[in-house]
Scaffold this motif. Structure first.
Motif, PDB file in Angstrom:
ATOM      1  N   ARG A  58       6.679 -28.937  12.255  1.00  0.00           N
ATOM      2  CA  ARG A  58       7.288 -30.261  12.445  1.00  0.00           C
ATOM      3  C   ARG A  58       8.617 -30.140  13.187  1.00  0.00           C
ATOM      4  N   LYS A  59       9.436 -29.162  12.810  1.00  0.00           N
ATOM      5  CA  LYS A  59      10.733 -28.963  13.478  1.00  0.00           C
ATOM      6  C   LYS A  59      10.526 -28.571  14.941  1.00  0.00           C
ATOM      7  N   ARG A  60       9.523 -27.716  15.192  1.00  0.00           N
ATOM      8  CA  ARG A  60       9.236 -27.296  16.564  1.00  0.00           C
ATOM      9  C   ARG A  60       8.807 -28.488  17.405  1.00  0.00           C
ATOM     10  N   GLU A  61       7.904 -29.313  16.847  1.00  0.00           N
ATOM     11  CA  GLU A  61       7.447 -30.505  17.566  1.00  0.00           C
ATOM     12  C   GLU A  61       8.607 -31.444  17.849  1.00  0.00           C
ATOM     13  N   LEU A  62       9.504 -31.611  16.874  1.00  0.00           N
ATOM     14  CA  LEU A  62      10.673 -32.472  17.068  1.00  0.00           C
ATOM     15  C   LEU A  62      11.564 -31.919  18.176  1.00  0.00           C
ATOM     16  N   ARG A  63      11.786 -30.588  18.151  1.00  0.00           N
ATOM     17  CA  ARG A  63      12.614 -29.965  19.184  1.00  0.00           C
ATOM     18  C   ARG A  63      11.977 -30.120  20.564  1.00  0.00           C
ATOM     19  N   LEU A  64      10.660 -29.915  20.639  1.00  0.00           N
ATOM     20  CA  LEU A  64       9.963 -30.062  21.919  1.00  0.00           C
ATOM     21  C   LEU A  64      10.031 -31.500  22.423  1.00  0.00           C
ATOM     22  N   MET A  65       9.896 -32.468  21.499  1.00  0.00           N
ATOM     23  CA  MET A  65       9.971 -33.869  21.889  1.00  0.00           C
ATOM     24  C   MET A  65      11.360 -34.204  22.437  1.00  0.00           C
TER      25      MET A  65
END
Length: 115
Positions: A58-65
């Motif tokens: 979830r944190k990775r997806e947020l960072r990528l977004m």
């Protein structure tokens, strides 16, 4: 929306987990503590490896977004900057052309005429 609740009975009391923040309810009728003492566990202390992996994802997806949004904004600003430069080049080319014409006119006026 119903939050799933898991209740576990132990020899010292009852453990109740609700949502993200597990709570402890300890029933100790033989001690001086009031019944239903509640302690909140620190968030993240009772996470399973699967929950930790999901949190990392979830944190990775947020960072990528956020990175995608920042890149999009950067490209928009660069495009605007290039348009501004192109506009300035066009204006300066027109100005340069007028100055060259004016220079030619002044040369014609100032140069001695030979017949």
């Amino acid at each position: 929306m119903a939050v799933p609740t898991s209740i576990y009975q132990t020899s010292t009391g009852q453990y109740t987990a609700t949502g993200d923040m597990p709570t402890y309810q300890i029933r100790a009728p033989t001690t001086a503590l009031p019944q239903g003492v509640v302690m909140a566990a620190s968030p993240g202390s009772l996470h399973s490896p699967q929950q930790l992996a999901e949190e990392a994802t979830r944190k990775r997806e947020l960072r990528l977004m956020k990175n995608r949004e920042a890149a999009k904004e950067c490209r928009r600003r660069k495009k605007e900057y290039v348009k501004c430069l192109e506009s300035r080049v066009a204006v300066l080319e027109v100005q340069n052309k007028k100055l060259i014409e004016e220079l030619e006119t002044l040369k014609d006026i100032c140069s001695p005429k030979t017949d």
